[in-house]
Scaffold this active site. Sequence first.
Site, PDB file in Angstrom:
ATOM      1  N   ASP A   1       1.574  -7.918  -4.233  1.00 22.44           N
ATOM      2  CA  ASP A   1       0.693  -7.784  -3.083  1.00 22.44           C
ATOM      3  C   ASP A   1       1.222  -8.755  -2.034  1.00 22.44           C
ATOM      4  O   ASP A   1       1.574  -9.887  -2.354  1.00 22.44           O
ATOM      5  CB  ASP A   1      -0.744  -8.148  -3.463  1.00 22.44           C
ATOM      6  CG  ASP A   1      -1.713  -7.891  -2.329  1.00 22.44           C
ATOM      7  OD1 ASP A   1      -1.617  -8.603  -1.304  1.00 22.44           O
ATOM      8  OD2 ASP A   1      -2.583  -7.021  -2.466  1.00 22.44           O
ATOM      9  N   SER A   2       1.287  -8.321  -0.784  1.00 19.81           N
ATOM     10  CA  SER A   2       1.933  -9.172   0.216  1.00 19.81           C
ATOM     11  C   SER A   2       1.200 -10.486   0.434  1.00 19.81           C
ATOM     12  O   SER A   2       1.774 -11.444   0.954  1.00 19.81           O
ATOM     13  CB  SER A   2       2.089  -8.424   1.541  1.00 19.81           C
ATOM     14  OG  SER A   2       0.865  -8.247   2.197  1.00 19.81           O
ATOM     15  N   SER A   3      -0.056 -10.582   0.029  1.00 18.73           N
ATOM     16  CA  SER A   3      -0.766 -11.855   0.123  1.00 18.73           C
ATOM     17  C   SER A   3      -0.172 -12.908  -0.811  1.00 18.73           C
ATOM     18  O   SER A   3      -0.407 -14.108  -0.633  1.00 18.73           O
ATOM     19  CB  SER A   3      -2.252 -11.666  -0.206  1.00 18.73           C
ATOM     20  OG  SER A   3      -2.868 -10.815   0.732  1.00 18.73           O
TER      21      SER A   3
ATOM     22  N   CYS B   1      -2.781 -17.392  22.062  1.00 19.32           N
ATOM     23  CA  CYS B   1      -2.893 -16.111  22.758  1.00 19.32           C
ATOM     24  C   CYS B   1      -1.879 -15.106  22.219  1.00 19.32           C
ATOM     25  O   CYS B   1      -0.766 -15.473  21.840  1.00 19.32           O
ATOM     26  CB  CYS B   1      -2.663 -16.294  24.251  1.00 19.32           C
ATOM     27  SG  CYS B   1      -3.878 -17.358  25.055  1.00 19.32           S
TER      28      CYS B   1
ATOM     29  N   THR C   1       0.807  -1.215   0.000  1.00 19.26           N
ATOM     30  CA  THR C   1       0.000   0.000   0.000  1.00 19.26           C
ATOM     31  C   THR C   1       0.841   1.265   0.000  1.00 19.26           C
ATOM     32  O   THR C   1       0.482   2.260  -0.642  1.00 19.26           O
ATOM     33  CB  THR C   1      -0.943   0.001   1.223  1.00 19.26           C
ATOM     34  OG1 THR C   1      -1.814  -1.133   1.142  1.00 19.26           O
ATOM     35  CG2 THR C   1      -1.790   1.259   1.269  1.00 19.26           C
TER      36      THR C   1
ATOM     37  N   THR D   1       1.456  -4.940   4.467  1.00 14.27           N
ATOM     38  CA  THR D   1       1.343  -5.235   5.899  1.00 14.27           C
ATOM     39  C   THR D   1       0.823  -6.632   6.210  1.00 14.27           C
ATOM     40  O   THR D   1       1.126  -7.180   7.267  1.00 14.27           O
ATOM     41  CB  THR D   1       0.415  -4.210   6.577  1.00 14.27           C
ATOM     42  OG1 THR D   1      -0.878  -4.247   5.958  1.00 14.27           O
ATOM     43  CG2 THR D   1       0.992  -2.811   6.483  1.00 14.27           C
ATOM     44  N   ASP D   2       0.029  -7.228   5.308  1.00 17.54           N
ATOM     45  CA  ASP D   2      -0.639  -8.479   5.650  1.00 17.54           C
ATOM     46  C   ASP D   2       0.328  -9.594   6.024  1.00 17.54           C
ATOM     47  O   ASP D   2       0.053 -10.389   6.926  1.00 17.54           O
ATOM     48  CB  ASP D   2      -1.541  -8.939   4.498  1.00 17.54           C
ATOM     49  CG  ASP D   2      -2.817  -8.124   4.405  1.00 17.54           C
ATOM     50  OD1 ASP D   2      -3.109  -7.379   5.353  1.00 17.54           O
ATOM     51  OD2 ASP D   2      -3.519  -8.226   3.383  1.00 17.54           O
TER      52      ASP D   2
END
Length: 356
Positions: free
Chosen positions: A73-75, A294, A30, A105-106
């Site tokens: 795209d980071s995906s 967690c 992005t 960022t993903d």
Amino acid sequence: MEKPYKLIHIDTAIPKAPESAVMIIYTGGTLGMVYNEEQALVPFDFQNILDEVPSLRNFNLKITVASFNNLIDSSNVSPKHWDDIAGLVEDYYEEYDGFIVIHGTDTMAYTASAISFMLEGLNKPVIFTGAQLPIGAARSDARENLITAIEIASQKLNHRPIVSEVCIYFDNLLLRGNRSKKVESVQFDAFQSENYPVLAEAGVIIEYNFSALRAFQAEAELKVRKNIQQEVAILKVFPGISQSLVEGILSIKGLRGLVIETYGSGNAPTEKWFIDCLQKAIEKDILILNVSQCMGGKVIQGRYQTSMDLQSIGVISGSDITTEAAITKMMYVLSHAHTKEMQQSYLIKPLRGEME
């Protein structure tokens, strides 16, 4: 062979010799998007970076951009792209004082973790950054993230880099890369590091947490470990998980390692079929690493009855490691530790500060 990137040299118009040299590795994401005349988002041409971020002229730096020919795209990021990033650091390691990796960022936490393992003996900053809004947007976080990442990557103390590890810089915080996790998709504070302190916080000044930063290793020499294994999987435990699902994952052809996300401090179902499935896999030399679902805390196998069986059959405790670091560490270990004993030893101890 054609290189997967092109080099762009940025003239900051400073007449005196630069104090530091920084390479920006632009993979996509992005941050590097702007609006064209039709108000559609298109990839940014880093030849024009000084038009979008004129304050870069205030740095007395040599800045070079290595822009991927095929922006991703980071995906869609894969270990092949990790090899390309690590290869750039290897090729230009002696020429530059620090490296910035602009990344979507993903999957940034996965890539930062992987690169931390692949760059053995790293003694310079490799700072990942990106943005939630494009650099061409009016309220974009891209400019501040990029400018501060560059400043951190170029800063020295007593002629040594202040930062000498792989990090993520985002929304005023510098985090250890293999301790980070993306936690937000609509706010600017996209990343957290629940199990390790913040390395630096950028306000009016950049305040470094020197006790948390990895110490500079004067005798270290960079060794880049590429071509990491991909025959790994992640199994997330959930109420009602079926035997067929577990058996299906463990029967994947060529599977060599499994990260299992368990409850709380490492707890999992105690049904006989579940334990038997894991035990049979371990007997086939499949490594199984136990991490917690967690955000904070850690795996303590044997603390409760629901994790004692895992301990007894040879499931390895991941302590306080993140899933992102666990799966990339598994890939690295399977590639570069060539006996079962070495692999198990590497998984239970910190290699790059990824676990306690």
